[in-house]
Design a protein around this motif. Structure first.
Motif, PDB file in Angstrom:
ATOM      1  N   GLU A   1       0.839  -1.228  -0.120  1.00 43.40           N
ATOM      2  CA  GLU A   1      -0.034   0.179  -0.063  1.00 43.40           C
ATOM      3  C   GLU A   1       0.779   1.371   0.066  1.00 43.40           C
ATOM      4  OE1 GLU A   1       0.668  -1.007   4.118  1.00 43.40           O
ATOM      5  OE2 GLU A   1       0.098  -2.201   2.481  1.00 43.40           O
ATOM      6  N   ASN A   2       2.031   1.260   0.564  1.00 42.20           N
ATOM      7  CA  ASN A   2       2.830   2.400   0.707  1.00 42.20           C
ATOM      8  C   ASN A   2       4.251   2.310   0.177  1.00 42.20           C
ATOM      9  OD1 ASN A   2       3.952   0.922   2.625  1.00 42.20           O
ATOM     10  ND2 ASN A   2       3.570   2.405   4.184  1.00 42.20           N
ATOM     11  N   GLY A   3       4.696   1.183  -0.369  1.00 47.19           N
ATOM     12  CA  GLY A   3       5.961   0.623  -1.044  1.00 47.19           C
ATOM     13  C   GLY A   3       7.061   0.477  -0.075  1.00 47.19           C
ATOM     14  N   TRP A   4       6.537   0.256   1.217  1.00 49.24           N
ATOM     15  CA  TRP A   4       7.579  -0.134   2.469  1.00 49.24           C
ATOM     16  C   TRP A   4       8.036  -1.485   2.241  1.00 49.24           C
ATOM     17  CZ3 TRP A   4       6.719   2.757   7.636  1.00 49.24           C
ATOM     18  CH2 TRP A   4       6.501   4.114   7.386  1.00 49.24           C
ATOM     19  N   ILE A   5       9.242  -1.635   2.696  1.00 49.50           N
ATOM     20  CA  ILE A   5       9.537  -2.933   3.239  1.00 49.50           C
ATOM     21  C   ILE A   5      10.252  -2.816   4.698  1.00 49.50           C
ATOM     22  CG2 ILE A   5      11.179  -4.993   3.079  1.00 49.50           C
ATOM     23  CD1 ILE A   5      11.223  -4.570  -0.015  1.00 49.50           C
ATOM     24  N   SER A   6       9.407  -3.427   5.675  1.00 52.53           N
ATOM     25  CA  SER A   6       9.866  -3.036   7.030  1.00 52.53           C
ATOM     26  C   SER A   6      10.288  -4.465   7.627  1.00 52.53           C
ATOM     27  CB  SER A   6       8.490  -2.870   7.773  1.00 52.53           C
ATOM     28  OG  SER A   6       7.669  -3.680   7.994  1.00 52.53           O
ATOM     29  N   SER A   7      10.545  -4.165   8.738  1.00 49.01           N
ATOM     30  CA  SER A   7      11.516  -5.450   9.644  1.00 49.01           C
ATOM     31  C   SER A   7      11.066  -5.306  10.950  1.00 49.01           C
ATOM     32  CB  SER A   7      12.922  -5.235   9.291  1.00 49.01           C
ATOM     33  OG  SER A   7      13.255  -4.118  10.157  1.00 49.01           O
ATOM     34  N   MET A   8      11.269  -6.714  11.385  1.00 48.34           N
ATOM     35  CA  MET A   8      10.987  -6.916  12.972  1.00 48.34           C
ATOM     36  C   MET A   8      11.802  -8.364  13.147  1.00 48.34           C
ATOM     37  SD  MET A   8       7.205  -8.168  13.417  1.00 48.34           S
ATOM     38  CE  MET A   8       6.652  -6.627  13.194  1.00 48.34           C
ATOM     39  N   VAL A   9      11.846  -8.530  14.729  1.00 50.26           N
ATOM     40  CA  VAL A   9      12.619  -9.497  15.268  1.00 50.26           C
ATOM     41  C   VAL A   9      11.683 -10.270  16.002  1.00 50.26           C
ATOM     42  CG1 VAL A   9      14.919  -8.723  14.988  1.00 50.26           C
ATOM     43  CG2 VAL A   9      13.800  -8.294  17.034  1.00 50.26           C
ATOM     44  N   ALA A  10      11.861 -11.671  16.222  1.00 45.47           N
ATOM     45  CA  ALA A  10      11.283 -12.312  17.153  1.00 45.47           C
ATOM     46  C   ALA A  10      12.006 -11.941  18.565  1.00 45.47           C
ATOM     47  CB  ALA A  10      11.540 -13.990  16.847  1.00 45.47           C
ATOM     48  N   PRO A  11      11.216 -12.285  19.783  1.00 46.50           N
ATOM     49  CA  PRO A  11      11.817 -12.073  21.145  1.00 46.50           C
ATOM     50  C   PRO A  11      13.364 -12.581  20.988  1.00 46.50           C
ATOM     51  CG  PRO A  11       9.599 -12.848  21.331  1.00 46.50           C
ATOM     52  CD  PRO A  11      10.105 -13.018  19.926  1.00 46.50           C
ATOM     53  N   LEU A  12      14.256 -11.576  21.604  1.00 44.97           N
ATOM     54  CA  LEU A  12      15.675 -12.217  21.536  1.00 44.97           C
ATOM     55  C   LEU A  12      15.942 -12.967  22.848  1.00 44.97           C
ATOM     56  CD1 LEU A  12      15.888  -9.341  20.093  1.00 44.97           C
ATOM     57  CD2 LEU A  12      18.065  -8.970  21.072  1.00 44.97           C
ATOM     58  N   ILE A  13      15.206 -13.247  24.052  1.00 45.99           N
ATOM     59  CA  ILE A  13      15.728 -13.837  25.060  1.00 45.99           C
ATOM     60  C   ILE A  13      14.565 -14.542  25.461  1.00 45.99           C
ATOM     61  CG2 ILE A  13      17.661 -12.486  25.675  1.00 45.99           C
ATOM     62  CD1 ILE A  13      15.876 -11.018  27.877  1.00 45.99           C
ATOM     63  N   ASP A  14      14.877 -15.777  26.129  1.00 43.87           N
ATOM     64  CA  ASP A  14      13.702 -16.660  26.694  1.00 43.87           C
ATOM     65  C   ASP A  14      13.190 -16.320  28.005  1.00 43.87           C
ATOM     66  OD1 ASP A  14      13.636 -18.426  24.450  1.00 43.87           O
ATOM     67  OD2 ASP A  14      15.440 -19.318  25.346  1.00 43.87           O
ATOM     68  N   ASP A  15      14.237 -15.557  28.861  1.00 44.40           N
ATOM     69  CA  ASP A  15      13.785 -15.014  30.111  1.00 44.40           C
ATOM     70  C   ASP A  15      14.536 -13.980  30.536  1.00 44.40           C
ATOM     71  OD1 ASP A  15      16.081 -16.560  31.793  1.00 44.40           O
ATOM     72  OD2 ASP A  15      14.681 -18.052  30.948  1.00 44.40           O
ATOM     73  N   TRP A  16      14.489 -13.389  31.541  1.00 46.57           N
ATOM     74  CA  TRP A  16      15.463 -12.087  31.883  1.00 46.57           C
ATOM     75  C   TRP A  16      16.838 -12.664  32.562  1.00 46.57           C
ATOM     76  CZ3 TRP A  16      14.585  -7.423  30.744  1.00 46.57           C
ATOM     77  CH2 TRP A  16      13.405  -7.096  30.638  1.00 46.57           C
ATOM     78  N   SER A  17      16.888 -13.982  32.839  1.00 44.30           N
ATOM     79  CA  SER A  17      18.391 -14.653  33.235  1.00 44.30           C
ATOM     80  C   SER A  17      19.279 -14.284  31.931  1.00 44.30           C
ATOM     81  CB  SER A  17      18.243 -16.040  33.648  1.00 44.30           C
ATOM     82  OG  SER A  17      18.008 -16.645  32.350  1.00 44.30           O
ATOM     83  N   GLN A  18      18.739 -14.100  30.676  1.00 40.73           N
ATOM     84  CA  GLN A  18      19.804 -14.086  29.696  1.00 40.73           C
ATOM     85  C   GLN A  18      20.041 -12.719  29.483  1.00 40.73           C
ATOM     86  OE1 GLN A  18      16.931 -16.192  27.275  1.00 40.73           O
ATOM     87  NE2 GLN A  18      18.683 -17.869  26.737  1.00 40.73           N
ATOM     88  N   PHE A  19      19.406 -11.589  29.937  1.00 41.49           N
ATOM     89  CA  PHE A  19      19.676 -10.260  29.836  1.00 41.49           C
ATOM     90  C   PHE A  19      21.151  -9.743  29.655  1.00 41.49           C
ATOM     91  CE2 PHE A  19      19.834  -5.815  31.335  1.00 41.49           C
ATOM     92  CZ  PHE A  19      19.279  -5.081  30.152  1.00 41.49           C
TER      93      PHE A  19
END
Length: 371
Positions: A116-134
């Motif tokens: 509709e606007n000619g964009w190609i956007s991006s995103m990522v799946a969650p980076l960590i499983d829980d806060w212990s990996q922060f």
């Protein structure tokens, strides 16, 4: 040419012959000196967009090449060069508008086409499983996605080459960034179960976003001392594009507790910012309008909510004198012009305008319009 903060800037654009006049109108609007006037951006048919729609369907797509993307913008903006509206032509780095931030910390970036606007956007799946990996999350200036970002900035800047500008692009900080780390549901739960970790993530987000935005302003020239913007066209200073999307589904109290300080801190770090609100975030309007350095708000339209144009009088009352940007169909806009019913202090983004000639005729009325 002049030099500002080691970045040259030009005061003209080949694809906008009347740029000086338009910048004066926009400057007046965003300095809150045009409450009795209106501005308008006209969306007209264009071959570049039609070609994009033939090539892409909505949904996931492959990694776009920067050279192809700047060629798209060059063609699209070149087609609009004879438009005498209040637009400032600029290319938007939509490919990096979300995925960059998570990608810099090791996330798997996925691209999506928006015909509709000619964009190609991006995103990522969650980076960590829980806060212990922060603790493992660190910014690395040698990361491939940092190089990708700087390379794309260089490609876009070279492609623009005085013909058009390069727009700032969205911040992914505050709770938006926590979404990137652990997902939306876990973010809302963590506000109550792990508030200290959320605060640490917000601090990391601030540092990362400042790096990204500072690199943008170090590379991309200002236009007459201002920032090109896909949200508001142009605004004076080094202005960032903020998002309070996570608070659209929460209370104003949650925004005050978790959202205000990160946004204000980012506005203070640069020369203020612009915001957008979706249909389900309009309850935040009075609160966000008190942010210091807020330049303008783009009011989006979403399914299940009345178009902002249809309830603009109420939104205008709640926003005070903050400049607003709203979308409207050509027929509705022209009706408002004829009936002298358009509110001032607003930039109207007019969709489905039949042609450039029609748009330019309409703009004669826009420029003379007074509330």
């Amino acid at each position: 040419m002049r030099r500002v903060n080691s970045v040259e800037m030009t005061d003209s654009l080949t694809y906008k012959p009347n740029v000086t006049e338009v910048l004066a109108r926009l400057r007046s609007l965003y300095q809150r000196c045009a409450s009795d006037r209106i501005c308008a951006v006209m969306e007209v048919p264009c071959a570049a967009l039609a070609e994009f729609q033939e090539q892409y369907t909505a949904g996931y797509c492959g990694d776009p090449q920067s050279a192809a993307r700047i060629a798209f913008w060059d063609k699209l903006l070149g087609e609009r060069a004879s438009l005498e509206d209040d637009s400032i032509p600029s290319a938007y780095l939509s490919e990096l508008d979300q995925g960059l931030y998570g990608g810099l910390l090791g996330g798997r970036v996925q691209f999506m086409a928006h015909p509709e606007n000619g964009w190609i956007s991006s995103m990522v799946a969650p980076l960590i499983d829980d806060w212990s990996q922060f603790e493992s999350l660190r910014f690395n200036p040698s990361h491939p996605w940092w190089k990708r970002y700087l390379d794309q900035l260089a490609v876009f800047l070279k492609g623009a080459n005085g013909k058009f500008g390069v727009s700032h692009f969205i911040l992914i900080d505050s709770l938006n960034f926590v979404f990137e780390l652990i997902g939306a549901t876990n973010t809302y739960l963590s506000l109550h179960e792990h508030p200290e970790m959320v605060r640490r993530a917000i601090e990391l987000a601030f540092d990362l976003n400042v790096r990204v935005q500072q690199a943008f302003f170090d590379t991309v020239p200002l236009l007459e001392g201002g920032t090109c913007s896909n949200m508001v066209q142009w605004v004076a200073g080094r202005v960032v594009s903020e998002s309070v999307d996570p608070f659209h589904m929460t209370s104003v109290d949650d925004f005050e507790r978790w959202g205000r300080e990160p946004v204000q801190r980012m506005f203070d770090r640069f020369d203020g910012g612009v915001l957008h609100l979706h249909g389900n975030g309009r309850h935040l309007l009075p609160a966000v309008c008190t942010l210091k350095g807020l330049q303008a708000i783009f009011l989006g339209d979403d399914r299940g909510y009345p178009p902002a144009f249809d309830v603009l009088s109420d939104l205008r009352d709640r926003a005070g004198d903050v400049p607003l940007v709203v979308a409207v169909d050509y027929d509705g806009f022209v009706t408002g012009l004829r009936r002298h019913g358009l509110l001032g202090g607003v930039l109207y983004r007019v969709a489905r305008v039949p042609s450039i000639d029609v748009a330019n005729q309409c703009m004669e009325q826009v420029r003379s319009y007074r509330v």
